[in-house]
Design an enzyme around this catalytic site. Sequence first.
Site, PDB file in Angstrom:
ATOM      1  N   ASP A  29       0.899  -1.412  -0.196  1.00 57.22           N
ATOM      2  CA  ASP A  29       0.031   0.136  -0.086  1.00 57.22           C
ATOM      3  C   ASP A  29       0.949   1.135  -0.128  1.00 57.22           C
ATOM      4  OD1 ASP A  29      -3.221   0.491   0.930  1.00 57.22           O
ATOM      5  OD2 ASP A  29      -1.703   2.249   0.991  1.00 57.22           O
ATOM      6  N   ILE A  30       0.503   2.436  -0.702  1.00 54.60           N
ATOM      7  CA  ILE A  30       1.080   3.542  -0.927  1.00 54.60           C
ATOM      8  C   ILE A  30       1.301   4.386   0.277  1.00 54.60           C
ATOM      9  CG2 ILE A  30      -0.454   5.059  -1.653  1.00 54.60           C
ATOM     10  CD1 ILE A  30       1.558   5.713  -4.121  1.00 54.60           C
ATOM     11  N   ASN A  86     -12.683  -3.229   2.889  1.00 57.22           N
ATOM     12  CA  ASN A  86     -13.568  -2.125   2.844  1.00 57.22           C
ATOM     13  C   ASN A  86     -14.835  -2.164   1.897  1.00 57.22           C
ATOM     14  OD1 ASN A  86     -12.337  -0.960   5.255  1.00 57.22           O
ATOM     15  ND2 ASN A  86     -10.817  -0.163   3.988  1.00 57.22           N
ATOM     16  N   HIS A  99     -10.296  -5.570  -3.048  1.00 50.62           N
ATOM     17  CA  HIS A  99      -9.245  -5.627  -2.727  1.00 50.62           C
ATOM     18  C   HIS A  99      -9.327  -6.049  -1.211  1.00 50.62           C
ATOM     19  CE1 HIS A  99     -10.160  -1.509  -2.440  1.00 50.62           C
ATOM     20  NE2 HIS A  99      -9.405  -1.212  -1.539  1.00 50.62           N
ATOM     21  N   HIS A 101      -6.880  -5.805   2.410  1.00 51.23           N
ATOM     22  CA  HIS A 101      -5.920  -5.346   3.103  1.00 51.23           C
ATOM     23  C   HIS A 101      -5.268  -6.323   3.942  1.00 51.23           C
ATOM     24  CE1 HIS A 101      -6.780  -0.812   2.062  1.00 51.23           C
ATOM     25  NE2 HIS A 101      -7.991  -1.312   1.833  1.00 51.23           N
TER      26      HIS A 101
END
Length: 113
Positions: A29-30, A86, A99, A101
């Site tokens: 993750d950025i 989410n 996606h 996490h």
Amino acid sequence: MTTLFERIIQGEIPCEKVFENENIFAFKDIAPKAPVHILIVPKKVIPDLQSVNLEDLALMGEIVQVAQRLAREFDIEEDGYRLICNNGPFAGQTIYHLHFHLLGGAPLGRMAG
Ligand code: AMP
């Protein structure tokens, strides 16, 4: 419309890739929320968890297997980790390409804060 994650998967946008196979792509993750924060993304564009169909169930199982493998590789298996998805605005979903996490590497606190 092409999603941001499709562009990452296609190599148009750079990322720190940590896993790829025929069906799944995973990258860091950025804006990490934990020492380990990886996004696990199916290559098939499914907008959100609510849109997952019966035909996607094998893919969902594969995502769990990839999460387990990455947890081992990133050494967060023993201390514990969180795998979250989410779904929709109240959950804070910002990218409508399914996606998960994978978070770990430090105590993550209680669930929703
Ligand atoms: P969500 O809010 O659940 O839709 O998660 C989207 C995630 O994508 C956020 O945690 C962002 O930090 C992450 N993100 C957005 N753009 C990028 C990017 N170019 N590379 C890696 N992660 C990104």
